[in-house]
Structures are given as C-alpha cells and as structure tokens.
Design a protein around this motif. Structure first.
Motif, PDB file in Angstrom:
ATOM      1  N   THR A  97      -5.904   1.435   3.010  1.00  0.00           N
ATOM      2  CA  THR A  97      -4.787   0.576   3.345  1.00  0.00           C
ATOM      3  C   THR A  97      -5.312  -0.643   4.087  1.00  0.00           C
ATOM      4  O   THR A  97      -6.453  -0.664   4.540  1.00  0.00           O
ATOM      5  CB  THR A  97      -3.769   1.293   4.240  1.00  0.00           C
ATOM      6  N   ASN A 111      -6.705   5.785  -1.443  1.00  0.00           N
ATOM      7  CA  ASN A 111      -6.953   4.347  -1.363  1.00  0.00           C
ATOM      8  C   ASN A 111      -7.201   3.943   0.070  1.00  0.00           C
ATOM      9  O   ASN A 111      -6.991   4.722   0.981  1.00  0.00           O
ATOM     10  CB  ASN A 111      -5.725   3.572  -1.850  1.00  0.00           C
ATOM     11  N   ASP A 151       0.850  -1.188   0.000  1.00  0.00           N
ATOM     12  CA  ASP A 151       0.000   0.000   0.000  1.00  0.00           C
ATOM     13  C   ASP A 151       0.890   1.243   0.000  1.00  0.00           C
ATOM     14  O   ASP A 151       2.017   1.230   0.482  1.00  0.00           O
ATOM     15  CB  ASP A 151      -1.021  -0.041   1.153  1.00  0.00           C
ATOM     16  N   CYS A 152       0.367   2.288  -0.631  1.00  0.00           N
ATOM     17  CA  CYS A 152       1.193   3.468  -0.936  1.00  0.00           C
ATOM     18  C   CYS A 152       1.805   4.092   0.322  1.00  0.00           C
ATOM     19  O   CYS A 152       2.927   4.591   0.298  1.00  0.00           O
ATOM     20  CB  CYS A 152       0.371   4.512  -1.655  1.00  0.00           C
ATOM     21  N   TRP A 153       1.027   4.045   1.424  1.00  0.00           N
ATOM     22  CA  TRP A 153       1.459   4.744   2.635  1.00  0.00           C
ATOM     23  C   TRP A 153       2.621   4.057   3.347  1.00  0.00           C
ATOM     24  O   TRP A 153       3.075   4.544   4.369  1.00  0.00           O
ATOM     25  CB  TRP A 153       0.275   4.933   3.587  1.00  0.00           C
ATOM     26  N   ASN A 171      -7.595   5.574   5.371  1.00  0.00           N
ATOM     27  CA  ASN A 171      -7.921   6.134   4.072  1.00  0.00           C
ATOM     28  C   ASN A 171      -6.712   6.955   3.646  1.00  0.00           C
ATOM     29  O   ASN A 171      -6.454   8.017   4.176  1.00  0.00           O
ATOM     30  CB  ASN A 171      -9.187   6.991   4.234  1.00  0.00           C
ATOM     31  N   SER A 172      -5.924   6.415   2.723  1.00  0.00           N
ATOM     32  CA  SER A 172      -4.639   7.044   2.423  1.00  0.00           C
ATOM     33  C   SER A 172      -4.773   8.077   1.321  1.00  0.00           C
ATOM     34  O   SER A 172      -5.634   7.966   0.452  1.00  0.00           O
ATOM     35  CB  SER A 172      -3.614   5.988   2.012  1.00  0.00           C
TER      36      SER A 172
END
Lengths: 201, 284
Positions: free
Chosen positions: B116, B114, A195-197, B121-122
């Motif tokens: 995660t 998106n 995931d991006c984070w 809520n990223s």
C-alpha cells in the motif's frame, strides 16, 4: 475423438447455463438496467415527499437531517422512530393517513421500525460514508442530494428507495481512477485511494 | 482496475522499497521492538487474537502447524549446557515484517498481496486463491493459512462467543492466507479522523493491539516519515536505515555497539520492523 469433443462442449454448456440459472434464482447482484431488487419495507417511506423538490410537492429536507451519521461515521444510519415523531406529532394534516397511523403504532408500542437494508454491501467491503461526504459536501460544496446521488441514485424521486447503481467494485474504481478537484476553489486534482486495504480488511 | 491499467502501471501497484521515483508520502508505518524489555509474557499474542478475529485452533492442529498466531513469541535458549531453569530464555516476538520489497508479493499468482502507499504489505482475502506461494517464499514464516472453515465447520466461536468478533475486519474462511496487518483497521480509522480534521496522524494517536497491551512497553509503533515520532527517533538513534540492506554501523568496530538490527536484512527484504538486541550478562 470428435464425438467426445462435441459431448464435452455440450456438457460445459449445460453446466454453465445451469450455474447461471442458479445464480439468477438467488438474487441478481446487478440487473441489466443496474436496478437493485425491490425491497419490501414495513410501510412505504415516501422519500420524494421528504427530500423531493418543492415544485414537485417535496419538502427539500437535507438527507443528513435523518441520515445524520453520514458526515461523521462509516455508516449513514437509519433514523430512530423518535426522529420521525419529532416532526410528525405536530403535523396534524397527515395524522390520520394510513402510513402515519402505522408510524404512531410503532411509536406507541415503543418498537423500532424493522426497515430493510436497500444498499447492502457484502460484509468484506467497508465503505466509508464520512470520507465521501466530507470531500464532496464539505470540501467541494456540492449539493448534498447530488453527492449522495453518486451512489444512491435519485432517491428524492423515489418513494421506497431502490438501488439504482451497480455498487460493484469496478464501478467504485471507475470513479476512484478519475481526477477530481481537491476542494471547491482549488485547481489541484487528485484521485481516490485505490489500494485494496482501503475497503477490504 | 482494468487489465491494461494493471499492466501499464505495474510499478504503481507493485511498489518496491522507496526510491527517488517513489518516495514515501505522508505515512510509512514502522515498528521497533525492544527485546531487552520483552519478558515473553505473550500478552501481545493474546491481544492480537482478540483484535484480529484469530481462531484458537487447539492442541492437535497447533501440532500440525495450523495455528494462527500473527504475533508469536519465539524462544531461544543459551546453548552452554546449562539445565532448564537456568538456560536463560530469550524471547523474540515475530510478526509480519511488512517488508518494503516483500518476497511474498512477487510470487502471488493473483496479486492478492500488494504494497500500500503507506508502506504496508496488504493481504486481500477476496482475491486470495490459496496457492500458498507467499508462505513458501516468506523468510520469516509469518503467513498463516486457513486449512479449515473455522467459523462454521470448526465452530471456534460458538454462541455467544461470536459476539466478541471484531466487526472492523472480516472473519476469514477456508482457503485464504492471512497475516499481521499492523492493525490496519485502527490505522485507517485514525487516518480518517485526521483527514477530516485536516491534519496528519499524530504520534501515539494510533496503537497496534500488541503495542497497547505490552506491559513493559517493548513495542513502539508509528509513522517513520513523521520526524517527531518516537519510532523514527529510535531508528535514527540506532542508525538503522530503512532503505539499505547493509547498515554501515555494523561494519564499524565500536566499544558500545548499537543494539538495533533487522532480521534477515541481507535478503534485501527491507523490513519495517527493527529489533533492539537483548543485552546479555556477558556483554554487560
């Protein structure tokens, strides 16, 4: 109509080529052979002499002897001059060579050596060394030089380190999508977080 | 992430609220805010500014709605004709509700926002192109757009104030949307430590900036999956269930009504923030 169409195609072509030329003159992110730019250092640090294999004249020193934070921090760290001197003050054989002389100049002037970053990621990426070292070296018992080499290439054969891998996001993800064993003995596999984070915050 | 992978595994990248197929695994971060404890002191908002590199935009831009308060205190007044000082202000700290089925996520044309795996809520700044659809679709209006390049052109952090910027997260530039992240940099740091030690994050090990400074302890934050977490106990005690859009307790006529509620729950956003209603004088 046709004339205008041709003209616009030509213009687009010009803009694109000018743009790519400008991008190339700045600093290519990735060259064709994935090699990074040559980084000019204050003086050459021979990685091959320190970390290289014994049969090629290397000392086989563990990467983490000098880059000591890699196992417990986001960043691997550049060793302080003290670390170099710690060994080199008692190595008489190379004491008078030009590079070691320069090293002792910095030491006596009480100045840090202004090493330049070789593997420099953009500031919006947060790569975590600790997670990778904990997983590959401590959980899976991989040799350190192999684990570091996934991203840093074959540093033990280089003098001044040079980027060998693209270090782009697609390249990171290409590994994170694959399943790897959880530890050295387990047959269970899992892939890296995607995931991006994890990296972009 | 190739485009074929994105299309075939779409549901993996766009996680809806947990279902039988996609239950929460180790973590589901959630919050509860006790409005009875909240004094509206704005400490949470200030802490958020400091932690998350938020620009202070000044009076004029604030009036234009260009402010960046990820955590804002909304004020409500009793509407029974009393004069100012006796109006009985009520405060409501409003932040991104980290909806499990977030309206903002479905409208982003570039997939910059998106969900995660740990229920956040990223918002990915690098991917954001600034269409602002997400803000238009957010029922809580907690997304903030960078109308200016604050670090450079507006110079909101002149030397040496740029030294106070938090290095753990990026300083956003013009044209991207941003919002509360539940202090993801802190979450990731403590999850990393826990992982190294081969355990899960213990309740209370990680605090959000707003929670940390709240003088009355109105904010509780933690892992909803962890049965020992205080936040989960509060949710359970108030009979607020994350996965449903209509809490059965609200239908019941009870003498002592439970205080827990989620804002605009009926929109089926499944928010991760529960509020505890303020006890009014009339109710006591």
């Amino acid at each position: 109509m046709n004339y205008f169409l041709r003209l616009s195609v030509l213009l687009v072509g010009l803009v694109v080529s000018a743009g790519s030329y400008a991008a190339n003159t700045v600093q290519p992110l990735t060259t064709a052979d994935d090699l990074g730019p040559k980084v000019e250092q204050p003086f050459e640090f021979p990685h091959n002499r320190h970390a290289g294999n014994a049969d090629k004249g290397g000392m086989e020193i563990n990467c983490m002897y000098c880059h000591t934070y890699a196992r417990r921090s986001m960043v691997a760290g550049i060793p302080p001059v003290q670390k170099c001197i710690g060994c080199h003050q008692s190595i008489e054989s190379v004491r008078e060579t030009p590079r070691i002389k320069k090293l002792f100049e910095y030491w006596e002037a009480k100045k840090a050596i202004p090493w330049k970053k070789v593997h420099d990621l953009p500031e919006f990426v947060r790569f975590n060394h600790e997670r990778h070292i904990q997983r590959f070296v401590f959980a899976q018992n991989k040799p350190v030089q192999e684990a570091c080499g996934y991203c840093h290439g074959d540093v033990k054969t280089m003098t001044v380190a040079r980027r060998q891998k693209p270090l782009s996001m697609g390249w990171c993800v290409s590994c994170h999508q694959k399943d790897h064993p959880v530890d050295a003995t387990s047959t269970k596999t899992t892939h890296g977080p995607n995931d991006c984070w994890q990296c972009h915050k | 992430m190739s485009i074929t992978n994105l299309l075939t595994n779409w549901s993996d990248f766009r996680q809806q609220h947990p279902s039988a197929a996609h239950p929460h695994r180790e973590y589901k971060w959630a919050m509860s805010i006790d409005l009875d404890s909240c004094t509206g002191c704005n400490a949470c908002s200030v802490a958020c500014y400091a932690e998350n590199n938020l620009p202070v935009v000044g009076k004029e831009k604030f009036a234009h709605g260009h402010s960046h308060h990820w955590m804002r205190i909304e004020r409500y007044w009793d509407n029974d004709g009393r004069e100012f000082a006796d109006q009985g202000a009520q405060f409501l700290p409003m932040l991104c509700q980290h909806c499990e089925s977030a309206p903002c996520e479905t409208v982003c044309p570039v997939g910059a926002t998106n969900h995660t795996a740990d229920g956040l809520n990223s918002q990915v700044y690098n991917r954001c192109v600034g269409s602002r659809y997400c803000n238009a679709n957010c029922p809580y209006k907690v997304r903030y757009f960078n109308w200016y390049n604050y670090p450079t052109t507006e110079n909101v952090w002149p030397e040496p104030m740029n030294q106070q910027l938090n290095p753990d997260l990026s300083v956003r530039s013009k044209g991207v949307m941003e919002k509360c992240t539940f202090c993801v940099q802190r979450l990731r740091a403590s999850m990393n430590d826990a992982r190294t030690q081969g355990r899960l994050v213990i309740d209370g090990e990680v605090q959000t900036a707003c929670q940390q400074v709240c003088p009355t302890g109105a904010i509780t934050f933690g892992n909803l999956v962890d049965p020992s977490a205080k936040v989960g106990k509060q949710w359970k005690q108030q009979q607020v269930d994350l996965n449903i859009d209509k809490q059965p307790k609200d239908a019941e006529e009870k003498a002592a009504k439970l205080r827990g509620y989620r804002i605009l729950e009926e929109l089926r956003t499944y928010p991760s923030v529960m509020y505890l209603e303020q006890l009014r004088e009339s109710a006591v």
